[in-house]
Design an enzyme around this catalytic site. Sequence first.
Site, PDB file in Angstrom:
ATOM      1  N   ASP A 224      -0.439  -7.207   1.413  1.00  0.00           N
ATOM      2  CA  ASP A 224       0.135  -6.016   1.587  1.00  0.00           C
ATOM      3  C   ASP A 224       1.636  -6.114   1.561  1.00  0.00           C
ATOM      4  OD1 ASP A 224       0.351  -3.408   1.731  1.00  0.00           O
ATOM      5  OD2 ASP A 224      -0.467  -3.229   3.473  1.00  0.00           O
TER       6      ASP A 224
ATOM      7  N   SER B 152       4.106   1.994   8.448  1.00  0.00           N
ATOM      8  CA  SER B 152       3.703   1.073   7.360  1.00  0.00           C
ATOM      9  C   SER B 152       4.993   0.658   6.825  1.00  0.00           C
ATOM     10  CB  SER B 152       2.598   1.567   6.503  1.00  0.00           C
ATOM     11  OG  SER B 152       1.465   1.492   6.864  1.00  0.00           O
ATOM     12  N   GLY B 153       4.869  -0.747   6.285  1.00  0.00           N
ATOM     13  CA  GLY B 153       6.072  -1.207   5.732  1.00  0.00           C
ATOM     14  C   GLY B 153       7.000  -1.646   6.433  1.00  0.00           C
TER      15      GLY B 153
ATOM     16  N   HIS C 281       0.887  -1.219   0.012  1.00  0.00           N
ATOM     17  CA  HIS C 281       0.057  -0.044  -0.100  1.00  0.00           C
ATOM     18  C   HIS C 281       0.679   1.178   0.127  1.00  0.00           C
ATOM     19  CE1 HIS C 281       0.181   0.271   4.392  1.00  0.00           C
ATOM     20  NE2 HIS C 281       0.067   1.602   4.310  1.00  0.00           N
TER      21      HIS C 281
END
Length: 357
Positions: A213, A307-308, A159
Amino acid sequence: MFQCNNNKCVSNTSHCNGWDDCGDNSDEINCTCPGKFQCNNNRCVSNTSQCDSWDDCGDNSDEINCTSVVCSAFTFHCSNGLCISKLNPECDGEQDCEDGSDEANCDCGTSLYSSTRIVGGRGANVGEWPWQVSLHFKGLGHMCGASVLSDRWLLTAAHCVQDTTVYKLSQAHKWEAFLGLQVQNQTNEWTVKRGVKQIIAHRYYNRYTEDSDIALMELDTRVSLTQHIRPICLPSSTYFFPSGQEAWITGWGTTLQGGAATAILQKAEVKIINSRLCNILLNYRVTGNMLCAGVLSGGVDTCKGDSGGPLSVANSRGRFFLAGVTSWGKGCARIYAPGVYTRVTKYRSWIKQKTGV
Ligand code: ARG
């Protein structure tokens, strides 16, 4: 012919065949099996005869001390094709596979600190999370985290690299990766900045469900691995992270829902949450490709900008394995709303296929 110690002559093939052809056993001593498995009766059989459930030696010695079991989703697959039942045998400092493959590729997951914002976290030390990466989108600065897998591959969330109407986040050349970073915009001799050559987002990533994701980034040039830049260990597809186990979240994301990103890398301890419970808490949006972690009473969580990044879990030897990739949540740090992470074990073969790591 082979001459026995008692001067009897026997055929050459009698030498080391597991039978006392001489009568004084002299045809069965000083036997070696170059490149093969030597049975207790000195017979030589192929290495793959070991632990294959057949008595190839004739004295069953190729079938004893076998730790191998029938392969299943709950066993570790050694490189020689055999399986062992020990839970999470990789890189635990003990050789479990006969070929040692459970202890191969273990130069990962260690940091200067044998440690044992993120909302509810505290500042990390220099070199404490050497696999943590900050991904900057040119013009926007820090956007997402990532983890170092090798000297040229990073793992992040799909994402993070989806185009929006305004920003072409899928374009590799618009990203910069900062490795060995502790404080944003404060680079020093151990910080490395790299461009991105290639982004491989998982083709089953679903932006509505957030399933799959996960994305890979290839750096434009290799980095030198140092104390400040080191890969995290990748768990095999059968690695098990039990609920209740402690895990670490790290990142430069916001320290308050709706707040600002932090300059200093933050860390916080969370626990792996039972998937069934998590699925109920999060309105049945948790798929088998996701893993929940958090603090059920709230107050500690990843948030926007994390995120990530990695969900890091230490094994019995204090070596960190990448259990998850920070993916989504219901708000941040709310009570009974754990964070959701991409379950890395589900993508182990995909990572291998795309990167060779
Ligand atoms: N999606 C967010 C991001 O893009 C991170 C989500 C993690 N949220 C959470 N509550 N655990 O940075």
